[in-house]
Structure formats: structure tokens, C-alpha cells
Motif scaffolding. Structure first.
Motif, PDB file in Angstrom:
ATOM      1  N   TRP A 521       0.837  -1.204   0.000  1.00  0.00           N
ATOM      2  CA  TRP A 521       0.000   0.000   0.000  1.00  0.00           C
ATOM      3  C   TRP A 521       0.861   1.238   0.000  1.00  0.00           C
ATOM      4  O   TRP A 521       1.780   1.376   0.801  1.00  0.00           O
ATOM      5  CB  TRP A 521      -0.933   0.007   1.214  1.00  0.00           C
ATOM      6  CG  TRP A 521      -1.850  -1.170   1.213  1.00  0.00           C
ATOM      7  CD1 TRP A 521      -1.784  -2.248   2.038  1.00  0.00           C
ATOM      8  CD2 TRP A 521      -2.944  -1.406   0.328  1.00  0.00           C
ATOM      9  NE1 TRP A 521      -2.762  -3.144   1.722  1.00  0.00           N
ATOM     10  CE2 TRP A 521      -3.504  -2.658   0.676  1.00  0.00           C
ATOM     11  CE3 TRP A 521      -3.514  -0.690  -0.729  1.00  0.00           C
ATOM     12  CZ2 TRP A 521      -4.593  -3.200   0.008  1.00  0.00           C
ATOM     13  CZ3 TRP A 521      -4.599  -1.233  -1.388  1.00  0.00           C
ATOM     14  CH2 TRP A 521      -5.127  -2.467  -1.019  1.00  0.00           C
ATOM     15  N   ALA A 534      -9.279   2.466  -1.425  1.00  0.00           N
ATOM     16  CA  ALA A 534      -8.627   1.487  -2.288  1.00  0.00           C
ATOM     17  C   ALA A 534      -8.595   0.125  -1.616  1.00  0.00           C
ATOM     18  O   ALA A 534      -8.894  -0.896  -2.227  1.00  0.00           O
ATOM     19  CB  ALA A 534      -7.211   1.955  -2.624  1.00  0.00           C
ATOM     20  N   LYS A 537     -11.807  -1.820  -1.678  1.00  0.00           N
ATOM     21  CA  LYS A 537     -12.137  -2.449  -2.958  1.00  0.00           C
ATOM     22  C   LYS A 537     -11.717  -3.917  -3.005  1.00  0.00           C
ATOM     23  O   LYS A 537     -12.329  -4.729  -3.671  1.00  0.00           O
ATOM     24  CB  LYS A 537     -11.422  -1.700  -4.099  1.00  0.00           C
ATOM     25  CG  LYS A 537     -12.280  -0.660  -4.772  1.00  0.00           C
ATOM     26  CD  LYS A 537     -11.651  -0.228  -6.082  1.00  0.00           C
ATOM     27  CE  LYS A 537     -10.813   1.017  -5.890  1.00  0.00           C
ATOM     28  NZ  LYS A 537     -10.214   1.505  -7.127  1.00  0.00           N
ATOM     29  N   VAL A 551      -5.599  -8.316  -4.504  1.00  0.00           N
ATOM     30  CA  VAL A 551      -4.788  -7.213  -5.009  1.00  0.00           C
ATOM     31  C   VAL A 551      -3.907  -7.720  -6.158  1.00  0.00           C
ATOM     32  O   VAL A 551      -3.837  -7.110  -7.220  1.00  0.00           O
ATOM     33  CB  VAL A 551      -3.915  -6.623  -3.884  1.00  0.00           C
ATOM     34  CG1 VAL A 551      -2.890  -5.651  -4.454  1.00  0.00           C
ATOM     35  CG2 VAL A 551      -4.778  -5.932  -2.839  1.00  0.00           C
ATOM     36  N   TRP A 555      -4.009  -6.671 -10.119  1.00  0.00           N
ATOM     37  CA  TRP A 555      -2.819  -6.065 -10.737  1.00  0.00           C
ATOM     38  C   TRP A 555      -2.431  -6.860 -11.989  1.00  0.00           C
ATOM     39  O   TRP A 555      -2.066  -6.284 -13.011  1.00  0.00           O
ATOM     40  CB  TRP A 555      -1.672  -6.057  -9.725  1.00  0.00           C
ATOM     41  CG  TRP A 555      -0.397  -5.428 -10.201  1.00  0.00           C
ATOM     42  CD1 TRP A 555      -0.234  -4.145 -10.629  1.00  0.00           C
ATOM     43  CD2 TRP A 555       0.887  -6.054 -10.275  1.00  0.00           C
ATOM     44  NE1 TRP A 555       1.084  -3.927 -10.961  1.00  0.00           N
ATOM     45  CE2 TRP A 555       1.796  -5.084 -10.755  1.00  0.00           C
ATOM     46  CE3 TRP A 555       1.369  -7.323  -9.963  1.00  0.00           C
ATOM     47  CZ2 TRP A 555       3.151  -5.347 -10.945  1.00  0.00           C
ATOM     48  CZ3 TRP A 555       2.710  -7.586 -10.141  1.00  0.00           C
ATOM     49  CH2 TRP A 555       3.590  -6.615 -10.627  1.00  0.00           C
ATOM     50  N   SER A 558      -4.720  -5.979 -14.767  1.00  0.00           N
ATOM     51  CA  SER A 558      -4.440  -4.658 -15.346  1.00  0.00           C
ATOM     52  C   SER A 558      -3.247  -4.725 -16.302  1.00  0.00           C
ATOM     53  O   SER A 558      -2.875  -3.722 -16.901  1.00  0.00           O
ATOM     54  CB  SER A 558      -4.142  -3.651 -14.239  1.00  0.00           C
ATOM     55  OG  SER A 558      -2.804  -3.801 -13.790  1.00  0.00           O
ATOM     56  N   TRP A 564      -2.387   1.953 -13.184  1.00  0.00           N
ATOM     57  CA  TRP A 564      -3.453   1.285 -12.433  1.00  0.00           C
ATOM     58  C   TRP A 564      -3.049   1.175 -10.967  1.00  0.00           C
ATOM     59  O   TRP A 564      -3.845   1.436 -10.057  1.00  0.00           O
ATOM     60  CB  TRP A 564      -3.717  -0.113 -13.021  1.00  0.00           C
ATOM     61  CG  TRP A 564      -4.755  -0.884 -12.256  1.00  0.00           C
ATOM     62  CD1 TRP A 564      -6.102  -0.891 -12.494  1.00  0.00           C
ATOM     63  CD2 TRP A 564      -4.544  -1.731 -11.119  1.00  0.00           C
ATOM     64  NE1 TRP A 564      -6.740  -1.686 -11.570  1.00  0.00           N
ATOM     65  CE2 TRP A 564      -5.803  -2.218 -10.717  1.00  0.00           C
ATOM     66  CE3 TRP A 564      -3.412  -2.119 -10.399  1.00  0.00           C
ATOM     67  CZ2 TRP A 564      -5.970  -3.077  -9.631  1.00  0.00           C
ATOM     68  CZ3 TRP A 564      -3.570  -2.968  -9.318  1.00  0.00           C
ATOM     69  CH2 TRP A 564      -4.840  -3.438  -8.942  1.00  0.00           C
ATOM     70  N   ARG A 567      -3.360   4.509  -9.260  1.00  0.00           N
ATOM     71  CA  ARG A 567      -4.767   4.863  -9.024  1.00  0.00           C
ATOM     72  C   ARG A 567      -5.325   4.136  -7.806  1.00  0.00           C
ATOM     73  O   ARG A 567      -6.214   4.620  -7.129  1.00  0.00           O
ATOM     74  CB  ARG A 567      -5.615   4.496 -10.252  1.00  0.00           C
ATOM     75  CG  ARG A 567      -5.677   5.572 -11.311  1.00  0.00           C
ATOM     76  CD  ARG A 567      -6.919   5.398 -12.193  1.00  0.00           C
ATOM     77  NE  ARG A 567      -7.014   4.084 -12.800  1.00  0.00           N
ATOM     78  CZ  ARG A 567      -6.372   3.713 -13.919  1.00  0.00           C
ATOM     79  NH1 ARG A 567      -5.578   4.561 -14.533  1.00  0.00           N
ATOM     80  NH2 ARG A 567      -6.537   2.506 -14.416  1.00  0.00           N
ATOM     81  N   ASN A 568      -4.827   2.936  -7.539  1.00  0.00           N
ATOM     82  CA  ASN A 568      -5.350   2.134  -6.437  1.00  0.00           C
ATOM     83  C   ASN A 568      -4.470   2.191  -5.187  1.00  0.00           C
ATOM     84  O   ASN A 568      -4.522   1.279  -4.353  1.00  0.00           O
ATOM     85  CB  ASN A 568      -5.536   0.690  -6.899  1.00  0.00           C
ATOM     86  CG  ASN A 568      -6.707   0.562  -7.859  1.00  0.00           C
ATOM     87  OD1 ASN A 568      -7.860   0.565  -7.445  1.00  0.00           O
ATOM     88  ND2 ASN A 568      -6.411   0.504  -9.146  1.00  0.00           N
ATOM     89  N   CYS A 569      -3.651   3.251  -5.094  1.00  0.00           N
ATOM     90  CA  CYS A 569      -2.790   3.437  -3.927  1.00  0.00           C
ATOM     91  C   CYS A 569      -1.869   2.242  -3.687  1.00  0.00           C
ATOM     92  O   CYS A 569      -1.614   1.857  -2.537  1.00  0.00           O
ATOM     93  CB  CYS A 569      -3.603   3.706  -2.668  1.00  0.00           C
ATOM     94  SG  CYS A 569      -4.495   5.245  -2.719  1.00  0.00           S
TER      95      CYS A 569
END
Length: 711
Positions: A521, A534, A537, A551, A555, A558, A564, A567-569
DNA sequence: GAGCACTGC
């Protein structure tokens, strides 16, 4: 307002203690390289203090099995001694000189420097070895820098280290688990290999102890076979190049060292003495809080039209790499940099331009309680040696000052040296590796610092629970041997082996890789809301480890997209490192004959495999706080550990607030780590919900009772 | 209700 006594205010004695040459300070991780940039490399080499001792060092290495070198900061020992050995012929007959480092960056940067000095391409005559990267050429490489962990792992294949003529163990005073294990093993290897030379670079404080440990001159049959090799270690001291650091203590103890640090920095600033400031605190949160307070202070200074402005920057390992760089950049003209750091700045990194150190004299340290079998982090006072090392950070460019946020009397009460990690850590991994190297009896192994007997027993218990040991406490086949070869904690290794049986090795490899890196994170400052959103989610009711899997999957979907991740920290570089570790683990698993299989949506299989590894960390929710005397704990979730613990009160466990299950409170779960809060709670940081009947299924030799209850 | 530092053929 923090009251310090300043130099010249009073005669020394009561408060001010002046430093001579930073003699107590442990050697820094890297020498200063560019002091004489204009000189040719060979001239630079001759200007290093260690050069005056070149002949003496070579003589001692020739005639002593072990040489202990006390080299202070800036002596040049790390880069020069391996080259002297090369020049003296220690790399003939295809043998290498190894120089071990506790950290990867050090191994890489020192190797690069030495390659440059010898005029060779890195990876040819001079190389390095760290996890994932072996930049050396068999048959060609003569000097090899590596992490001590790599050398330990190499010993599984080549227990006598026959590829090397000399092993130099650098930074031995840090007394890491790997260093201590390596030193104990090297003493054993020396008995079988009289031709092997061991050089140990250590700070003054530890040198005598290490010398006594390696003294084999009194051992029966120690007489060298015909030559004049002495089994008595030689001790040599090499002066360093540092400036004096004046130490200041508080007149009265402070209650809030973060606030006092801010006030002290503001004082230094107001007095208008030039130079950057380095503040030592204990953790991420403290560093961030301190930066905010310094920014407020900076606004005040600006309002008062002071000639300088403050530039506070945090520095801790969990900070994304790009943000870390700010701590190393020069402050713009008119600004004074204040680096607010954790322990990372004590040994791992060096910041140029620091003239003032402000030391809270605290750090977070691992602690292990063999009675509860719990390893945890807690804030504790540092040792005098550690404080000296921190103070030394102020004297790299010119004479500096160190402000310790305690009274001199309190400082004198600190212990001289930090307790070696061997005596305050959980040891199942160390014991497992020693067993794999043929050390069967832990009690009679020649430890540099023997760990508590209870800790060794706990480690054996854990390994037995994981199936790594047979009834006579020897490494079992194949489980024990397989665990020893996997480059992860034995508990995670056991989860990997179980995943092969349960058909979810793809998933467990992912989770283990994610646990082997810093938190993925990102977004430490002022983005807490975004970070929480994030996290939400990906969060699932099965727990934090299954959340990591989500997670990872997202990833992957993506296309491992950097944007990406942002954007998702998520920290993209950390994810890439996890990917590296994951592919290495898959490689190991395939080699061990474990098929890579996916359980797809059957997440219960993943949880069960994780439970197989973390089975000694299984806990049950107890519904009330009634059995805990602490009134502040009322209404809080309390868990009790299911396996047996030693005598004494049961540890109070609760779910750490960072867990996705902090509010769900499942009845049964396993945890990966615990942190000890100041109020005495053990907070479980990465938890996974489990089914209780799995435990006897996975390990009936540990959990017979739960099975009886449930059936 | 929120994260010491390192490391592994």
C-alpha cells in the motif's frame, strides 16, 4: 521549551560531554568515496587510513587463521582489504575472496566501487551476489561481495566453502541473525579447513568478544600442521576519518520526545548555525506527525522573517522509493533540510550534509517471549552503541552536534550494546538451517551468543509441529529438507508445501510473496481516505491474506499497469519485487516436485494451506473481557491462543486496526504477525479466518482436543 | 483505529 546546555555555557562534566573522534561509533556501512575526486583512483586508495596498515594486514592474514579488524568510519577497510588480498595472491588456484555485507545495497555498491578501482567490468574479476542477482563469473571472479544470507544459503551446497580462500565478514558488530550464524559456522569450518582465513570487521565493543570466540589456540590438537599458522586471532585497529561530535543532554526528562525534537530543531534553526538536521524517531507514524509539526514551526519562522526556511522530509523504509529520494536531495538555497527518520538512517543509508542529530534514544525492536512463543515489535530505549552510531551521523562533513532527548543520568543507565538478534528473536528458521547443515544438537552448538534454552525448545516445537523434524528431532525427509531449501520463513514454507497437497500452490505462492515484501500500500501522507477506499475495494471477509491475493489478481488483470497501481494506492515497485520473489518460489516448488495448481474460487483451500503453516498462531475469540483485569479492555475483542503456552498469564490478543477483519471478528483465525501496543495488547496484524476442525486435520500431533470437541 | 530495520542457491 527544551533546555539543553550548549558548548561553552558551562565547563564540561555535569552535562556536556565532548566527543573525540567518534571512537564509540560503529563503522558506517559505506566509506566516503568522493573526498578526493580529482586524484587518480590509485592515489585515492593510498590516501585511505587503511593503506598504512596494508603490509601488517597481509602479514596477519598469512600467519593467523582469524584476523579481527576494528575499522572506524571512513577507514576504507571494506573496499581495500579484498584488493590487498587479491594483490597478495589469495585469489590464485581459482579461489575467491568473499566479503559479506548485511545489506544488498552495500554488497552491490561496494562491488561496483572495487570493480572501478581495479579497472575491471563488474561481474568479471569483481562481482557480487544477492538474492536474484549473481553478478559474478565462475572461474573468473576473484573478489565476491555478497550478503551474509547468500553465503549461508551457499553453504547448503558447499558446507566447507571450498570456493573461497578468505571470508571477510563485514559489519559484524551489527550482530544480525545471519552474521552470528555465519560466524558460528565459520569457526566449525576452520577446524576442517586450516587453509581458510577468516577476517572479521567489527566495532571496538564487540572485537574482544569475537576474538575470544575464535581463539582456537587452547583447543586440544590445535597445533597447526607443520606451518606457523597461529590459531590465536590477531586484533588490529584502523583509524577512521570522522569529525568530532559534541553531545548535549536534556536538563530534565521530557514527556513527549516528538514535540521536544521539533522544539530542538526550531532552536537550532533560530540560532542560525548552518547544516542539515537529522531526527531519529521510532516509526512511520511518529515521523509523519513530526513532519507536520515541523511544517507548522516553519510557518512561524517564516513569519518572523528568519533568513532560513525549514524543509522537513520523512524517511522510513515503508516510504515509496521516489519519496525517499527527497531525503537525499540538497535543500534549495535558503532552506534547511530536516530529515525525520527511523532506524533506517542509523546504518542502512547515509545522508550527506548532516551537522545536527536529534536523537529520541528510542527505536522499535523485535522482542521474543519464549513463554508465549510470540515475537513482537515494541518501542524500547536504544543502547549506548546505537546512540553513538546515531551521533556519528553528525560528524561526516565537519564537526557536529548531537542532542539526546534524555538526561545524561538516564543515558548512562542505558545498556552498552544492543542485545544480539540471536537472543531476542524467534529462531525456527535459524534452527532449521543449522540442522540442514548437519548441526543436530542446538544446545552444544558453539554460539557466539547462545539464545535462551526456552527459545531453542520453542523453535524445535514449532518445527516439529510443521513436520520438519522426526521423533529424534532430526530433519525429516522429505518435509524438513524441503523446508530448509525454501528461502522463506519455515511457517510460510510449510504453507507452500501444504498448498501442493491441497491444489492451491499458485495462490499460496502469491500470498507468501506478498508477505515477503514491505506493504504494497502506498500513499502515506494526506491520502488516508483514498488509501482506505482502495483497500476496501479488495477487502474480503476471509481476511488480510486473501485480500492480498485479490490485489495481486487485479494487478495481473491490469497487465501490471503502473498507472493502475497508482490509481489504487499501490506501490508498483513493491509489486514488481513481489512478482520476482513469487517466480523464484515457483521455481523452487517445481524443483521440489510440487505442481503449480490453482484452486480458482475455492478460497477455503488457500485458507487451509495458510492454516497449515500458521497453525501455531491459531486463536479463538473469547466473547467477554471478564477474565482480563484491565478495565480499559472491556468490550474489546479478545482472542486466546489455542496451542499451549508456558506458565504465566495468557497474552491478550486482539486484531490490529489495520486488518480488514478488525470489525468482523471471526470466531477462529490464524495470524502472521503481532505488534505489542503500549498498553500491553498483542495486536495481530495479518489475519485469516479458519475453520477449527482444520487444525486437528492438519496437525493431530498438536491439536487433538479441538478435534475431540468438534466431533 | 493504523506499520523498526535487514535478509535468503
Amino acid at each position: 521549551m527544551a533546555a539543553f546546555l550548549r558548548p561553552g555555557e558551562r565547563q564540561s562534566g555535569a552535562f556536556g560531554v565532548s566527543f573525540d573522534t567518534d571512537r564509540d561509533a560503529a563503522a558506517a556501512s559505506l566509506p566516503t568515496f568522493n573526498r578526493n575526486e580529482k586524484l587518480a583512483l590509485q592515489d585515492q586508495r593510498r590516501r585511505l587510513p587503511v593503506y598504512q596498515h596494508r603490509r601488517e594486514i597481509l602479514y596477519l592474514v598469512e600467519h593467523h587463521a582469524t584476523v579481527i579488524i576494528v575499522g572506524e568510519t571512513g577507514s576504507g577497510k571494506t573496499t581495500q582489504i579484498p584488493q590487498y588480498l587479491l594483490e597478495a595472491g589469495w585469489c590464485s588456484h581459482g579461489r575467491m575472496v568473499a566479503c559479506t555485507q548485511p545489506r544488498r545495497v552495500a554488497a552491490m555498491t561496494v562491488a561496483a566501487r572495487v570493480a572501478e578501482e581495479t579497472g575491471s567490468t563488474l561481474g568479471q574479476a569483481v562481482g557480487y551476489g544477492i538474492r536474484f542477482e549473481d553478478v559474478s563469473t565462475p572461474g573468473l571472479t576473484q573478489i565476491r561481495f555478497c550478503t551474509d544470507g547468500v553465503l549461508l544459503q551457499e553453504m547448503l551446497q558447499d558446507p566447507l566453502l571450498t570456493a573461497y580462500s578468505v571470508i571477510m565478514v563485514d559489519e559484524a558488530h551489527e550482530r544480525s541473525l545471519a552474521t552470528d550464524t555465519l560466524l558460528g559456522l565459520l569457526k566449525k569450518v576452520q577446524r576442517r579447513r586450516p587453509d581458510l582465513r577468516v577476517i572479521i570487521a567489527s566495532a571496538t565493543l564487540e572485537a574482544e568478544r569475537v576474538a575470544a570466540f575464535f581463539d582456537a589456540s587452547t583447543v586440544r590438537g590445535a597445533k597447526a600442521g607443520g606451518d606457523d599458522l597461529s590459531k590465536q586471532p590477531a586484533l588490529l585497529s584502523v583509524e577512521g576519518r570522522t569529525h568530532s561530535v559534541q553531545i548535549h543532554y536534556l536538563e530534565k526528562p521530557c514527556s513527549d520526545y516528538v514535540r521536544t525534537a521539533v522544539q530542538t530543531a526550531a532552536d537550532i534553526h533560530r540560532e542560525d548555525m548552518p547544516g542539515d538536521i537529522l531526527i531519529f524517531l521510532t516509526g512511520q507514524q511518529e515521523c509523519e506527525d513530526c513532519v507536520v509539526m515541523l511544517e507548522e514551526e516553519a510557518r512561524k519562522v517564516r513569519a518572523g522573517r528568519a533568513p532560513l526556511r525549514l524543509m522537513p522530509v520523512p524517511l522510513y523504509a515503508g516510504l515509496p522509493a521516489a519519496a525517499q529520494l527527497a531525503a537525499f536531495e540538497h535543500a534549495p538555497r535558503g532552506y534547511r533540510k530536516v530529515v525525520v527518520a527511523t532506524n533506517i538512517a542509523e546504518t542502512s543509508v547515509t545522508i550527506d550534509g548532516v551537522v545536527f542529530v536529534i536523537d529520541s534514544c528510542y527505536s522499535k525492536q523485535t522482542a521474543y517471549n519464549p513463554l508465549t512463543g510470540l515475537e513482537s515489535l515494541l518501542v524500547a530505549p536504544v543502547s549506548k552503541a546505537s546512540a553513538a552510531q546515531r551521533a556519528g551521523r553528525a560528524g561526516r562533513v565537519r564537526p557536529g552536534h548531537c542532542f539526546r532527548l534524555c538526561t545524561e543520568a538516564d543515558f548512562q543507565a542505558l545498556s552498552d550494546a544492543t542485545v544480539p538478534e540471536m537472543q531476542r528473536a524467534e529462531l525456527s528458521g535459524t534452527v532449521l538451517r543449522l540442522k540442514a547443515l548437519g548441526v543436530d544438537n542446538m544446545m552444544t552448538f558453539d554460539w557466539l551468543a547462545p539464545p535462551p534454552a526456552e527459545t531453542m525448545i520453542r523453535a524445535l516445537e514449532l518445527l516439529h509441529a510443521l513436520g520438519a523434524l522426526d521423533v529424534s528431532a532430526r530433519l525429516s525427509k522429505p518435509v524438513g529438507q524441503q523446508l530448509a531449501e525454501l528461502p522463506v520463513d519455515p511457517r510460510l514454507g510449510a504453507a507452500l508445501l501444504a498448498s501442493g497437497r491441497l491444489g492451491c500452490s499458485e495462490e499460496v505462492a502469491t500470498v507468501v510473496a506478498m508477505l515477503s515484501v514491505h506493504s504494497v500500500w502506498a500513499g502515506a501522507r494526506g491520502e488516508r481516505k483514498a488509501l482506505e477506499a482502495a483497500k476496501a475495494k479488495f477487502a474480503v471477509g476471509e481476511g488480510d491474506l486473501v485480500t492480498y491475493l485479490n490485489v495481486w489478481k487485479a494487478w495481473q488483470e491490469s497487465g501490471r499497469d503502473r498507472r493502475w497501481a497508482a490509481r489504487n494506492c499501490l506501490n508498483h515497485r513493491t509489486l514488481l519485487r513481489a512478482a520476482d520473489i513469487r517466480s523464484q518460489l515457483c521455481h523452487h516448488l517445481r524443483r521440489l516436485g510440487i505442481a503449480m495448481e490453482s484452486c480458482d474460487t475455492e478460497v477455503a483451500l488457500l485458507r487451509k494451506a495458510l492454516a497449515a503453516g500458521l497453525l501455531m498462531n491459531a486463536v479463538q475469540l473469547v466473547d467477554t473481557a471478564a477474565d482480563i483485569s484491565d478495565p480499559s479492555s472491556a468490550g474489546v475483542n479478545i482472542y486466546r491462543i489455542l496451542r499451549s503456552t508456558g506458565p504465566g498469564p495468557l497474552p491478550k490478543l486482539r486484531i490490529h486496526a489495520s486488518s480488514v477483519l478488525a470489525r468482523t471478528r471471526p470466531q477462529w483465525l490464524v495470524f502472521w504477525q503481532v505488534q505489542q501496543s503500549s498498553s500491553g495488547w498483542f495486536e495481530m496484524q495479518e489475519v485469516t479466518a479458519i475453520e477449527p476442525h482444520w487444525l486437528p486435520e492438519l496437525a493431530d500431533h498438536v491439536y487433538t482436543q479441538i478435534g475431540a470437541q468438534r466431533s
